[in-house]
Design a protein around this motif. Structure first.
Motif, mmCIF file in Angstrom:
data_model
loop_
_atom_site.group_PDB
_atom_site.id
_atom_site.type_symbol
_atom_site.label_atom_id
_atom_site.label_comp_id
_atom_site.label_asym_id
_atom_site.label_seq_id
_atom_site.Cartn_x
_atom_site.Cartn_y
_atom_site.Cartn_z
ATOM 1 N N GLN A 13 0.685 -1.089 -0.475
ATOM 2 C CA GLN A 13 -0.191 -0.033 -0.235
ATOM 3 C C GLN A 13 0.894 1.028 -0.234
ATOM 4 O O GLN A 13 0.718 2.257 0.130
ATOM 5 N N SER A 14 2.198 1.521 -0.719
ATOM 6 C CA SER A 14 2.815 2.278 -0.500
ATOM 7 C C SER A 14 3.020 2.799 -1.982
ATOM 8 O O SER A 14 3.971 2.185 -2.291
ATOM 9 N N ASP A 15 2.904 3.311 -2.557
ATOM 10 C CA ASP A 15 3.582 4.011 -4.112
ATOM 11 C C ASP A 15 3.770 3.034 -4.836
ATOM 12 O O ASP A 15 4.982 3.037 -5.912
ATOM 13 N N VAL A 16 2.955 1.900 -4.913
ATOM 14 C CA VAL A 16 2.461 1.302 -5.951
ATOM 15 C C VAL A 16 1.795 1.204 -6.841
ATOM 16 O O VAL A 16 0.924 -0.081 -7.577
ATOM 17 N N GLN A 17 0.658 2.059 -7.045
ATOM 18 C CA GLN A 17 -0.493 2.278 -7.318
ATOM 19 C C GLN A 17 -0.253 2.387 -8.465
ATOM 20 O O GLN A 17 -1.423 1.668 -9.708
ATOM 21 N N THR A 18 0.339 3.027 -9.354
ATOM 22 C CA THR A 18 0.314 2.934 -10.863
ATOM 23 C C THR A 18 1.306 1.513 -11.748
ATOM 24 O O THR A 18 0.269 0.920 -12.189
ATOM 25 N N ILE A 19 2.008 1.243 -10.841
ATOM 26 C CA ILE A 19 2.382 -0.320 -11.419
ATOM 27 C C ILE A 19 1.705 -1.287 -10.893
ATOM 28 O O ILE A 19 1.667 -2.166 -11.965
ATOM 29 N N LEU A 20 0.264 -1.132 -9.666
ATOM 30 C CA LEU A 20 -0.334 -2.047 -9.706
ATOM 31 C C LEU A 20 -1.677 -2.256 -10.801
ATOM 32 O O LEU A 20 -1.934 -2.661 -11.133
ATOM 33 N N SER A 21 -2.106 -0.889 -11.030
ATOM 34 C CA SER A 21 -2.591 -1.228 -12.316
ATOM 35 C C SER A 21 -2.357 -1.610 -13.076
ATOM 36 O O SER A 21 -2.538 -2.270 -14.165
ATOM 37 N N ARG A 22 -0.331 -1.777 -13.589
ATOM 38 C CA ARG A 22 -0.253 -2.172 -14.544
ATOM 39 C C ARG A 22 -0.246 -3.443 -14.706
ATOM 40 O O ARG A 22 -0.170 -4.304 -16.273
ATOM 41 N N LYS A 23 0.069 -4.090 -13.519
ATOM 42 C CA LYS A 23 0.473 -5.674 -13.486
ATOM 43 C C LYS A 23 -1.137 -6.203 -13.375
ATOM 44 O O LYS A 23 -0.987 -7.483 -13.957
ATOM 45 N N LEU A 24 -1.841 -4.878 -13.371
ATOM 46 C CA LEU A 24 -3.204 -6.074 -13.662
ATOM 47 C C LEU A 24 -3.997 -5.925 -14.326
ATOM 48 O O LEU A 24 -4.708 -7.086 -15.189
ATOM 49 N N ARG A 25 -3.254 -4.890 -15.582
ATOM 50 C CA ARG A 25 -3.450 -5.312 -16.932
ATOM 51 C C ARG A 25 -3.084 -6.134 -17.395
ATOM 52 O O ARG A 25 -3.535 -7.070 -17.873
ATOM 53 N N GLN A 26 -1.127 -6.331 -17.033
ATOM 54 C CA GLN A 26 -1.176 -7.731 -17.668
ATOM 55 C C GLN A 26 -1.143 -9.130 -17.679
ATOM 56 O O GLN A 26 -1.790 -9.923 -17.914
ATOM 57 N N LEU A 27 -2.357 -8.739 -16.142
ATOM 58 C CA LEU A 27 -3.004 -10.008 -15.990
ATOM 59 C C LEU A 27 -3.962 -10.734 -16.462
ATOM 60 O O LEU A 27 -4.578 -11.402 -16.650
ATOM 61 N N LYS A 28 -4.495 -9.513 -17.109
ATOM 62 C CA LYS A 28 -6.103 -9.565 -17.940
ATOM 63 C C LYS A 28 -5.156 -9.968 -19.191
ATOM 64 O O LYS A 28 -5.852 -10.977 -19.765
ATOM 65 N N LEU A 29 -4.252 -9.461 -19.825
ATOM 66 C CA LEU A 29 -3.896 -10.037 -21.048
ATOM 67 C C LEU A 29 -2.821 -11.599 -20.472
ATOM 68 O O LEU A 29 -4.227 -12.401 -21.649
ATOM 69 N N LEU A 30 -2.711 -12.199 -19.877
ATOM 70 C CA LEU A 30 -2.199 -13.559 -19.612
ATOM 71 C C LEU A 30 -3.413 -14.243 -19.569
ATOM 72 O O LEU A 30 -4.273 -15.175 -20.128
ATOM 73 N N ASN A 31 -4.720 -13.511 -19.298
ATOM 74 C CA ASN A 31 -5.747 -14.493 -18.589
ATOM 75 C C ASN A 31 -6.693 -14.870 -20.551
ATOM 76 O O ASN A 31 -7.184 -15.773 -20.939
ATOM 77 N N ASN A 32 -6.549 -13.393 -20.681
ATOM 78 C CA ASN A 32 -7.259 -13.581 -22.447
ATOM 79 C C ASN A 32 -6.213 -14.536 -23.580
ATOM 80 O O ASN A 32 -6.488 -15.025 -24.161
ATOM 81 N N ALA A 33 -4.936 -14.527 -23.350
ATOM 82 C CA ALA A 33 -3.979 -15.024 -23.830
ATOM 83 C C ALA A 33 -4.853 -17.445 -23.440
ATOM 84 O O ALA A 33 -4.500 -17.963 -24.171
#
Length: 130
Positions: free
Chosen positions: A38-58
């Motif tokens: 929970q510290s200064d990771v909001q942008t990285i976290l949202s990008r990683k969640l998009r990565q997770l969605k990419l993997l799920n789609n694949a």
């Protein structure tokens, strides 16, 4: 087309599914750890969640490819033994499987490029903090 041709492709796609699911598990674990910080990771976290969605789609496209190849082999085998269905139907399923696998591979390529960029940004952020 022989009935066993599309079935021979299934183990290769199974290996892709295995490696993709390993990536998905590792990324999920990393996201869980980032959420815990929970510290200064909001942008990285949202990008990683998009990565997770990419993997799920694949993975979805890889599952569709496997299903298409199995159906193609099954239908071709039934046609060969009974001649009930049209001979071109297995070809449609094979083409669908190939296109689905190709889409999944394209998504995995995008994932790979983005994963390296995210890691680089994380490294740069860590260097700037120290």
């Amino acid at each position: 087309m022989d009935w066993y041709v599309p079935i021979t492709i299934v183990p290769g796609i199974g290996l892709l599914l295995l490696s993709t699911s390993n990536l998905l598990i590792a990324l999920s674990t990393e996201i869980k750890e980032l959420i815990g910080k929970q510290s200064d990771v909001q942008t990285i976290l949202s990008r990683k969640l998009r990565q997770l969605k990419l993997l799920n789609n694949a993975m979805v496209f890889l599952y569709v490819a496997v299903a298409s190849f199995v159906l193609s082999g099954l239908i071709a085998g039934l046609y060969e033994s009974t001649h009930i269905m049209g001979a071109e139907i297995p070809i449609y399923f094979t083409v669908a499987g190939i296109l689905s696998a190709l889409l999944a591979l394209c998504i995995l390529i995008v994932y790979s490029f983005r994963a390296v960029k995210i890691r680089q940004d994380q490294f740069d952020a860590q260097i700037s903090k120290d």
